[in-house]
Enzyme design. Structure first.
Site, mmCIF file in Angstrom:
data_model
loop_
_atom_site.group_PDB
_atom_site.id
_atom_site.type_symbol
_atom_site.label_atom_id
_atom_site.label_comp_id
_atom_site.label_asym_id
_atom_site.label_seq_id
_atom_site.Cartn_x
_atom_site.Cartn_y
_atom_site.Cartn_z
ATOM 1 N N SER A 1 39.277 46.257 52.883
ATOM 2 C CA SER A 1 39.522 44.855 52.544
ATOM 3 C C SER A 1 41.005 44.562 52.394
ATOM 4 O O SER A 1 41.738 45.309 51.769
ATOM 5 C CB SER A 1 38.823 44.489 51.245
ATOM 6 O OG SER A 1 37.444 44.363 51.448
ATOM 7 N N HIS B 1 39.718 39.624 46.136
ATOM 8 C CA HIS B 1 38.900 40.582 45.390
ATOM 9 C C HIS B 1 39.551 41.957 45.282
ATOM 10 O O HIS B 1 39.154 42.765 44.467
ATOM 11 C CB HIS B 1 37.495 40.687 45.997
ATOM 12 C CG HIS B 1 37.412 41.395 47.310
ATOM 13 N ND1 HIS B 1 37.425 40.735 48.516
ATOM 14 C CD2 HIS B 1 37.295 42.698 47.613
ATOM 15 C CE1 HIS B 1 37.309 41.609 49.502
ATOM 16 N NE2 HIS B 1 37.239 42.807 48.977
ATOM 17 N N ASP C 1 39.197 33.857 49.340
ATOM 18 C CA ASP C 1 39.328 35.311 49.228
ATOM 19 C C ASP C 1 40.645 35.801 49.829
ATOM 20 O O ASP C 1 40.701 36.807 50.536
ATOM 21 C CB ASP C 1 38.153 36.046 49.878
ATOM 22 C CG ASP C 1 38.068 37.503 49.431
ATOM 23 O OD1 ASP C 1 38.664 37.834 48.387
ATOM 24 O OD2 ASP C 1 37.421 38.314 50.131
#
Length: 475
Positions: free
Chosen positions: A318, A203, A236
Site C-alpha cells: 500500500s 491507512h 485514502d
C-alpha cells in the site's frame, strides 16, 4: 465492489511447509525407519438506514445500516494492499503431517531397486564419459566453452522491467508508522518532489497521525524521521515530509492515468509482508473499478474509481507506486480483493491477482491540496444517496444524514432540479449502479467541474447539468 486495504502490522514472512513425498524404501539390508460498504452519500454524508462493506483487498458488500455521521463506517470485512493494520487467525490450508512409514517390501522395494539400477547405469555412463573426455582433452584439447568471468554482458534497456526498477527503486521508501501505544505497520511511499514530500496511502500512516512515530527508509538503508503533512481518509491518500531531507532526491515522473488502456504493462513496487523494495509485474486488467475499502480496524471507508491490476500486491504494498512500462507513476497501490482467508497463520490476505490502485491524476490533485492546505477538498453534488447493495443506480434518499435535508438547499443537485426518490444511473458516460459507485466517480472530479447526470423519475429518464460543489476536510 468492496475490497480490503492491505494494511496493518506485518508479520515476519515464514517459510512454506515441506511438501509430503513418499520416499522410496532402501534395500532390505539397508532399511531404516523413515524419518485479507459502502457508507456515505455523494457529498460525504451518510443517509440513515444505508450501509455497505469492503475495501481493496476487502471482499464483499453488505447492506447493513451505516452510522448517519460522516465519514461512513468501514466495510465489515476487507484488507488493504499495503502495510496498514489489523490481523487475525487464519491460514492457507491444513497443516502438514508426516506420512506414515511404509514397508520396505512391495512397491516401495521395487522403486528402490529401480533406483539402484539407475544409479549403477548412471555411474557407468559417467565413468565412460569421463574417460572419453579425458582422452579427447589429451589429443585435441578441451571442447568446453567457458563464459567470461562476469557471466557475460546483459543488456537492460530503459524500457525493460529491470531498467524501470533500477531507475524507480531509489525514489521509493518503506514507511513504518507507530502510534503512541506502540501499534502500527509497514507500507510504502514514493518521492513526490525535491522538498522531501512523500506520497502514500492514508491507512499506511493513520497510526502516526496523532503524535505517533513515522520513519521512511530508502533502498540504500538510509532512514529518515518524517511527519504527516496532510491526510485524506475518503481518498485514502496522505503526504508525509522527511525531516532533514537530502538534497539529491529524484521525484518519480507522474504519468496520465486517463490514457491508461486495459492490457498495458504494469510494475508495482512495495514492501509486501515487510519485504522492502519488492518489484512485481502485471497488466492493467480493468479501469474505473468502483471500490470501497477499509483496513477492517474500525476506520471509515474510502472510495475510488480504481485501476485494476494483476501485478502481485500484498499487505505492505500500500502506498507504493504502480508504474507503466516507461516508469511513469500511473497509480498508488491501495487495496486487494481477497478470498476471505488470511495466510501464513494470520488474518491478512494475500494476492489473488486482483489489486487496485488510485489513479495518479486524482492522487496528484489530492496531494497538492494536502501540501498547500493540509486538508483534503472533496467534490460533491449536495444530495444524500442510498448505500444499499444495488445494481439499479444511486437513489436519492428521503432523509439526509443526521436528519438533514436529503437534497442540500441551494446546493448543486437542488439547482439542477434533482429530488428525493430520483435514481441516478449515469454520470457523464459512466454507468452508476449504486451509491458508492456514484461517490467514487464524483471524487474523480474537482469542485467546479460540470457533469451531466442521467436519472430516472416516475419511470422516465431525464438529464441534468450539475456544477460540482466542494467540501473541505474529512469531517
Amino acid at each position: 465492489m468492496s475490497t480490503e486495504n492491505e494494511g496493518t502490522a506485518v508479520p515476519p514472512a515464514p517459510s512454506a511447509p515441506p511438501v509430503p513425498v513418499d520416499a522410496p524404501a532402501a534395500p532390505a539390508s539397508q532399511a531404516q525407519a523413515p524419518q485479507g460498504p459502502y457508507g456515505q452519500d455523494a457529498q460525504g454524508q451518510v443517509p440513515q438506514g444505508q450501509g455497505a462493506s469492503g475495501d481493496a483487498g476487502h471482499p464483499g458488500v453488505s447492506s447493513s445500516a451505516p452510522d448517519p455521521s460522516w465519514p461512513p463506517p468501514p466495510p465489515p470485512t476487507a484488507p488493504y494492499g499495503d502495510g496498514g493494520s489489523g490481523s487475525g487467525p487464519g491460514g492457507w490450508g491444513s497443516s502438514y503431517q508426516q506420512p506414515a512409514p511404509k514397508s520396505g517390501r512391495g512397491r516401495g522395494g521395487l522403486v528402490a531397486a529401480v533406483l539402484v539400477a539407475a544409479l549403477v547405469a548412471g555411474g557407468m555412463g559417467g565413468g565412460l564419459g569421463y574417460v572419453l573426455a579425458k582422452d579427447n582433452d589429451e589429443s585435441t584439447g578441451s571442447t568446453t566453452v567457458s563464459a567470461s568471468a562476469n557471466g557475460g554482458d546483459v543488456k537492460r534497456d530503459p524500457g525493460t522491467t529491470a531498467g524501470v526498477a533500477a531507475k524507480a527503486l531509489p525514489s521509493t521508501v518503506t514507511i513504518e508508522a507507530e502510534s503512541n501505544s506502540g501499534e502500527g505497520g509497514t507500507g510504502t511511499g514514493f518521492v513526490f518532489d525535491k522538498q522531501g514530500h512523500i506520497v502514500t496511502n492514508n491507512h499506511v500512516v493513520a497510526d502516526a497521525v496523532d503524535g505517533g512515530k513515522l520513519t521512511a527508509t530508502f533502498p540504500t538503508g538510509k532512514k529518515y524521521d518524517a511527519e504527516v503533512v496532510g491526510h485524506a481518509q475518503g481518498y485514502d491518500v496522505a503526504v508525509i515530509k522527511l525531516k532533514d531531507a537530502p538534497s539529491d532526491l529524484n521525484p518519480l515522473t507522474l504519468g496520465d492515468s486517463d490514457k491508461v488502456a486495459v492490457g498495458d504493462s504494469t510494475i508495482a513496487i512495495g514492501a509486501p509482508f515487510g519485504l522492502s523494495d519488492t518489484v512485481t509485474t502485471g497488466i492493467i486488467s480493468a479501469k474505473n473499478r468502483p471500490v470501497a475499502s477499509s483496513d477492517g480496524s474500525g476506520s471509515q471507508a474510502s472510495y475510488m474509481s480504481a485501476l485494476q491490476t494483476d501485478a502481485s500486491i500484498n499487505p505492505g504494498n500500500s502506498g507504493g507506486p504502480l508504474l507503466d512500462a516507461r516508469g511513469n507513476v500511473i497509480g498508488i497501490n491501495s487495496a486487494i480483493q481477497s478470498t476471505g482467508n488470511g495466510g501464513f497463520g494470520t488474518g491478512q490476505s494475500g494476492s489473488i491477482g486482483l489489486g487496485f490502485a488510485i489513479p495518479i491524476n486524482q492522487a496528484k490533485y489530492v496531494a497538492q491540496e494536502l501540501i498547500k492546505n493540509g486538508k483534503p477538498v472533496y467534490a460533491k453534488i449536495g444530495a444524500s444517496v442510498s448505500l444499499d447493495d444495488s445494481s439499479d443506480g444511486a437513489q436519492i434518499t428521503d432523509q439526509g444524514a443526521g436528519g438533514a435535508a436529503p437534497v442540500e438547499p441551494g446546493g448543486p443537485a437542488a439547482k439542477a432540479g434533482l429530488k428525493p426518490g430520483d435514481v441516478i444511473i449515469k454520470l457523464d458516460d459512466r454507468v452508476i449502479d449504486s451509491g458508492p459507485t456514484l461517490i467514487g466517480e464524483i471524487w474523480t472530479h474537482q469542485p467546479g467541474d460540470k457533469v451531466t447526470i442521467t436519472y430516472e423519475r416516475d419511470g422516465k429518464q431525464r438529464t441534468a447539468e450539475v456544477t460540482l460543489g466542494s467540501r473541505v476536510g474529512d469531517n
